[in-house]
Design an enzyme around this catalytic site. Structure first.
Site, PDB file in Angstrom:
ATOM      1  CG  HIS A 100      -1.728   1.364   1.337  1.00  0.00           C
ATOM      2  ND1 HIS A 100      -3.089   1.179   1.077  1.00  0.00           N
ATOM      3  CD2 HIS A 100      -1.175   2.572   2.141  1.00  0.00           C
ATOM      4  CE1 HIS A 100      -3.432   2.511   1.502  1.00  0.00           C
ATOM      5  NE2 HIS A 100      -2.620   3.298   1.779  1.00  0.00           N
ATOM      6  CD  GLU A 101       1.757   3.304   3.689  1.00  0.00           C
ATOM      7  OE1 GLU A 101       2.097   4.607   3.189  1.00  0.00           O
ATOM      8  OE2 GLU A 101       0.688   3.503   4.254  1.00  0.00           O
ATOM      9  CG  HIS A 107       0.517   6.282  -0.392  1.00  0.00           C
ATOM     10  ND1 HIS A 107      -0.617   6.944  -1.270  1.00  0.00           N
ATOM     11  CD2 HIS A 107      -0.013   5.267   0.440  1.00  0.00           C
ATOM     12  CE1 HIS A 107      -1.706   6.608  -0.632  1.00  0.00           C
ATOM     13  NE2 HIS A 107      -1.232   5.812   0.401  1.00  0.00           N
TER      14      HIS A 107
END
Length: 432
Positions: A22-23, A26
């Site tokens: 998920h990170e 980003h």
């Protein structure tokens, strides 16, 4: 105990990897658009391990309840201030908090970072940076369900009779044996047997059980021709399909009066195609969105289960502890085959990634959806300014939403703590 621990760790580390990816979603877009990113962390709290490479510190923290990347300039200066300038103006406690947070954010901005701050990026770049995380979870969810449906396969009911019911009993009746005055089922009346494969029903060739089930329900009150394959030969029967109270196929809480035969189908593992993956994802997305809308009500149920001794809702919210516990129970259970256990882990990781991705799209800070909403608002304001031939309004000052952010942060912390407590003392169980 070894299997329990292994199952718990598989799901625990599966969630950690999902958080890291998920990170990474980003981080990838932040690097692509040249936003200076100083940290990439999995977890919160004190740092367990870290390593600095280039301008970014990569690490793992002790509390595995999320993760973050730190980008400089997440909060912009006040309109009219020079970059890096913070006016210490406070007309109230909230305004003071906003300016303090704004100042802390801008302290990381160096002299050469003017074009590398998050707030100064184009609205679509900010949107992509913040959408990258949830998008990664959604892609992981699709990948897990593709593995489950297309690779492993799922148990599907077959048009083969496993068991013939003795008597007609309404779905709402809570009985395990036939009442004395109960009528025999149509299947029992015409002599259907376990192992019979239904190959034709009412003149239609039968390839799958859902098709047969639908036809039976539609033909209540009729006598229909049916062909079954028994011991290698075809047997033709005329079956009086009666009506009975059954649960609706789309709404399991609703009872409907439909055609009834009285058979239980056998099941077998079948691999599905891409269409089944798309259909499953659409259905699960709708269900998950509905569950998120009902989250406040569900959390009341978690509170009652944690402190009031109520039974835990198996379809209610669950935390990291609860997920790991379920993984341990499934791994240690003798009620599942090895394939079923693998399928369960893949399904659960797919469902969790879907839930995490959609939850982060809620348009409230500090969730990713709050920043996405800010970027979209900026796009709308700029579009109206162009249409009305007004000056460019610039970036949206998301710092003004900090009071809501703080409230949401407290709510999320309380929810997380409540789920951990409930998962420890009144957990959801999938085995007896």
């Amino acid at each position: 105990m070894v299997y329990y621990l292994a199952g718990a760790l598989i799901l625990f580390f599966g969630l950690l990897v999902s958080i890291a990816l998920h990170e990474l979603g980003h981080f990838t877009f932040a690097k692509l658009f040249k936003v200076r990113t100083t940290q990439f962390m999995v977890g919160f709290g004190p740092t367990m391990w870290s390593k600095t490479k280039g301008e970014t510190e990569y690490g793992v923290k002790w509390i595995p309840l999320g993760g973050y990347i730190r980008m400089i300039g997440m909060l912009p200066p006040r309109k009219g201030d020079a970059p890096g300038q913070v006016r210490r103006i406070s007309t109230g406690p909230w305004q003071g908090l906003i300016e303090s947070a704004r100042g802390a954010s801008l302290e990381e901005v160096g002299p050469g970072d003017g074009d590398r701050v998050f707030y100064a990026k184009k609205w679509w770049q900010k949107m992509l940076i913040m959408f990258g995380g949830p998008a990664m979870n959604l892609l992981l969810s699709v990948m897990f369900f593709a593995i489950l449906l297309m690779g492993i396969g799922v148990n599907q009911p077959q048009p083969v009779i496993k068991e013939v019911a003795e008597c007609m009993v309404p779905a709402s009746a809570k009985v395990t044996e036939c009442p004395a005055n109960a009528a025999p089922t149509p299947a029992r009346q015409v002599g259907l047997q376990a192992g019979d494969r239904i190959v034709a029903f009412d003149g239609k060739k039968i390839d799958e059980y859902p098709q047969l089930q639908r036809l039976i329900r539609e033909d209540g009150g009729k006598t229909v021709p049916m062909t079954v394959r028994r011991d290698g030969r075809d047997v033709r029967l005329n079956v009086p399909i009666t009506r009975n109270q059954m649960y609706d196929l789309k709404d399991e809480d609703k009872v409907v009066n439909v055609g009834f035969l009285g058979i239980t189908p056998s099941s077998g593992i079948e691999r599905q195609g891409p269409g089944a993956v798309a259909s499953t994802m659409g259905d699960l997305t709708a269900r998950t969105v509905g569950a998120l809308v009902r989250m406040p009500q569900k959390m009341v149920g978690v509170w009652n289960a944690a402190f009031g001794g109520h039974e835990r809702d198996p379809n209610g919210p669950i935390g990291v502890v609860g997920v790991s516990r379920i993984g341990g129970e499934v791994a240690a259970s003798h009620d599942f085959t090895g394939t079923q256990k693998v399928s369960f882990f893949v399904m659960l990781l797919g469902s969790l990634n879907l839930a995490v991705g959609l939850f982060n799209l809620i348009p409230l800070l500090p969730l990713d959806g709050g920043h996405i909403a800010g970027a979209l608002l900026e796009a709308i304001k700029k579009a109206f300014a162009r249409i009305l031939r007004r000056p460019d309004p610039g970036y949206v000052d998301v710092a003004k939403a900090l009071p809501v952010t703080y409230v949401m942060a407290v709510v999320l912390i309380v929810m997380g703590g409540l789920l951990i407590y409930a998962d420890l003392f009144n957990p959801i169980r999938v085995t007896g």
